[in-house]
Design a protein around this motif. Structure first.
Motif, PDB file in Angstrom:
ATOM      1  N   ALA A 156       0.772  -6.690  -5.445  1.00 43.28           N
ATOM      2  CA  ALA A 156      -0.342  -5.778  -5.732  1.00 43.28           C
ATOM      3  C   ALA A 156      -0.190  -4.550  -4.842  1.00 43.28           C
ATOM      4  O   ALA A 156      -0.043  -4.686  -3.625  1.00 43.28           O
ATOM      5  CB  ALA A 156      -1.673  -6.451  -5.471  1.00 43.28           C
ATOM      6  N   LEU A 157      -0.185  -3.373  -5.440  1.00 45.35           N
ATOM      7  CA  LEU A 157      -0.142  -2.117  -4.695  1.00 45.35           C
ATOM      8  C   LEU A 157      -1.534  -1.498  -4.679  1.00 45.35           C
ATOM      9  O   LEU A 157      -2.198  -1.468  -5.715  1.00 45.35           O
ATOM     10  CB  LEU A 157       0.849  -1.140  -5.337  1.00 45.35           C
ATOM     11  CG  LEU A 157       2.337  -1.496  -5.249  1.00 45.35           C
ATOM     12  CD1 LEU A 157       3.168  -0.434  -5.948  1.00 45.35           C
ATOM     13  CD2 LEU A 157       2.763  -1.636  -3.797  1.00 45.35           C
ATOM     14  N   VAL A 158      -1.950  -0.993  -3.528  1.00 40.99           N
ATOM     15  CA  VAL A 158      -3.319  -0.498  -3.360  1.00 40.99           C
ATOM     16  C   VAL A 158      -3.302   0.968  -2.950  1.00 40.99           C
ATOM     17  O   VAL A 158      -2.504   1.387  -2.101  1.00 40.99           O
ATOM     18  CB  VAL A 158      -4.079  -1.336  -2.299  1.00 40.99           C
ATOM     19  CG1 VAL A 158      -5.513  -0.835  -2.150  1.00 40.99           C
ATOM     20  CG2 VAL A 158      -4.060  -2.818  -2.678  1.00 40.99           C
ATOM     21  N   ASP A 159      -4.180   1.748  -3.564  1.00 47.81           N
ATOM     22  CA  ASP A 159      -4.413   3.137  -3.166  1.00 47.81           C
ATOM     23  C   ASP A 159      -5.872   3.460  -3.436  1.00 47.81           C
ATOM     24  O   ASP A 159      -6.612   2.639  -4.008  1.00 47.81           O
ATOM     25  CB  ASP A 159      -3.491   4.083  -3.936  1.00 47.81           C
ATOM     26  CG  ASP A 159      -3.317   5.429  -3.226  1.00 47.81           C
ATOM     27  OD1 ASP A 159      -3.833   5.578  -2.089  1.00 47.81           O
ATOM     28  OD2 ASP A 159      -2.673   6.325  -3.789  1.00 47.81           O
TER      29      ASP A 159
ATOM     30  N   ALA B  37      -5.124   3.887   2.336  1.00 47.81           N
ATOM     31  CA  ALA B  37      -4.547   2.865   1.454  1.00 47.81           C
ATOM     32  C   ALA B  37      -4.305   1.563   2.211  1.00 47.81           C
ATOM     33  O   ALA B  37      -4.520   0.469   1.677  1.00 47.81           O
ATOM     34  CB  ALA B  37      -3.248   3.377   0.840  1.00 47.81           C
ATOM     35  N   LEU B  38      -3.868   1.665   3.465  1.00 53.48           N
ATOM     36  CA  LEU B  38      -3.657   0.475   4.285  1.00 53.48           C
ATOM     37  C   LEU B  38      -4.966  -0.264   4.533  1.00 53.48           C
ATOM     38  O   LEU B  38      -5.033  -1.497   4.415  1.00 53.48           O
ATOM     39  CB  LEU B  38      -3.015   0.866   5.619  1.00 53.48           C
ATOM     40  CG  LEU B  38      -2.963  -0.214   6.701  1.00 53.48           C
ATOM     41  CD1 LEU B  38      -2.198  -1.438   6.226  1.00 53.48           C
ATOM     42  CD2 LEU B  38      -2.358   0.348   7.985  1.00 53.48           C
TER      43      LEU B  38
ATOM     44  N   PHE C 228       0.840  -1.200   0.000  1.00 51.57           N
ATOM     45  CA  PHE C 228       0.000   0.000   0.000  1.00 51.57           C
ATOM     46  C   PHE C 228       0.869   1.242   0.000  1.00 51.57           C
ATOM     47  O   PHE C 228       2.050   1.201   0.348  1.00 51.57           O
ATOM     48  CB  PHE C 228      -0.932   0.008   1.221  1.00 51.57           C
ATOM     49  CG  PHE C 228      -0.213  -0.169   2.543  1.00 51.57           C
ATOM     50  CD1 PHE C 228       0.223   0.929   3.268  1.00 51.57           C
ATOM     51  CD2 PHE C 228       0.037  -1.439   3.031  1.00 51.57           C
ATOM     52  CE1 PHE C 228       0.891   0.765   4.469  1.00 51.57           C
ATOM     53  CE2 PHE C 228       0.708  -1.624   4.244  1.00 51.57           C
ATOM     54  CZ  PHE C 228       1.131  -0.515   4.963  1.00 51.57           C
ATOM     55  N   VAL C 229       0.272   2.353  -0.404  1.00 49.44           N
ATOM     56  CA  VAL C 229       0.981   3.633  -0.409  1.00 49.44           C
ATOM     57  C   VAL C 229       1.207   4.067   1.040  1.00 49.44           C
ATOM     58  O   VAL C 229       0.259   4.127   1.827  1.00 49.44           O
ATOM     59  CB  VAL C 229       0.169   4.697  -1.169  1.00 49.44           C
ATOM     60  CG1 VAL C 229       0.869   6.048  -1.113  1.00 49.44           C
ATOM     61  CG2 VAL C 229      -0.039   4.259  -2.621  1.00 49.44           C
ATOM     62  N   PRO C 230       2.449   4.372   1.399  1.00 47.25           N
ATOM     63  CA  PRO C 230       2.727   4.721   2.798  1.00 47.25           C
ATOM     64  C   PRO C 230       2.267   6.128   3.143  1.00 47.25           C
ATOM     65  O   PRO C 230       1.974   6.943   2.263  1.00 47.25           O
ATOM     66  CB  PRO C 230       4.246   4.599   2.884  1.00 47.25           C
ATOM     67  CG  PRO C 230       4.702   4.993   1.509  1.00 47.25           C
ATOM     68  CD  PRO C 230       3.663   4.430   0.563  1.00 47.25           C
TER      69      PRO C 230
END
Length: 251
Positions: free
Chosen positions: A194-197, A138-139, A122-124
């Motif tokens: 997989a990156l999530v935002d 995002a988390l 996820f985007v920090p």
């Protein structure tokens, strides 16, 4: 205080649909069946389950470094309203709804025997921004996706410095904001991430994170989000803005 007040109010008072405002029979879902069925969605079949193939996305993300994009819809009403309520007005119910919806999309990929990534990132968010907002949206979205896939949700990045708000900035300015403000955590990385935002606009943030991952050996990066911005001249015209605002009500 506003978070807990909203939570108690929802437990003690009847819930209403977040779109049509009609009473709900139970608390867990945030939409009635009618509104859920008529939500604007992108047809995954038309994009081979990858929105990077759509011309209105290609125009804005032609040089994207990530391999696939999985949005639920265009960034339009009612998603725009719900995202802004959640992020900037502590909209607990809106946040629960959006987590439910992205979880449903992740479950659909799992149930159709799609390729499920090895881990979810996820985007920090910097500590200063986290104190200001109280949560990292995002988390929370990434955790919903990871639960459906039975995959780990990993804090792959650190944000030691406060990243300025990106709203309204060009792709170049967004990338300048990210340099030296987001770093990759050390450790063994999976091959497929997989990156999530919440929303993908210019793709600058996801491109930066993808570059960090691929330089460290990750082979494939998919991006999952609630909504993606449509890149076309018509989308920025005054008439289309009025039309988008009118779409707040279900038909």
């Amino acid at each position: 205080m506003s978070f807990w007040f909203g939570y108690l109010r929802r437990q003690l008072m009847p819930s209403v649909c977040l779109w049509c405002q009609q009473p709900l029979a139970w608390h867990e879902p945030q939409l009635c069946h009618h509104c859920h069925r008529h939500l604007p969605r992108l047809d995954a079949a038309l994009t081979q389950h990858n929105a990077l193939y759509l011309p209105p996305v290609q125009r804005g993300l032609a040089q994207a470094r990530f391999d696939a994009l999985y949005p639920m819809a265009w960034y339009q009403q009612p998603y725009r309203h719900w995202v802004q309520r959640w992020k900037f007005q502590q909209g607990l119910a809106e946040g629960e709804l959006l987590c439910q919806l992205i979880g449903e999309k992740a479950a659909a990929l799992r149930d159709t025997d799609g390729i499920v990534p090895d881990a979810v990132g996820f985007v920090p968010m910097s500590a200063a921004r986290l104190r200001q907002r109280g949560f990292n949206q995002a988390l929370l979205l990434a955790q919903s996706v990871a639960r459906q896939w039975h995959r780990p949700c990993l804090a792959l990045f650190d944000s030691p410095a406060l990243v300025p708000h990106q709203t309204g900035l060009s792709r170049r300015d967004r990338l300048a904001n990210l340099r030296e403000k987001i770093q990759l955590n050390s450790g063994t990385l999976p091959a497929h991430v997989a990156l999530v935002d919440d929303v993908v606009t210019t793709g600058a943030t996801m491109d930066w994170l993808t570059g960090l991952l691929k330089n460290a050996g990750v082979q494939r990066v998919d991006v999952w989000c609630l909504a993606v911005t449509r890149h076309s001249t018509a989308a920025s015209s005054p008439s289309s803005s009025i039309e988008s605002a009118l779409n707040i009500l279900p038909r």
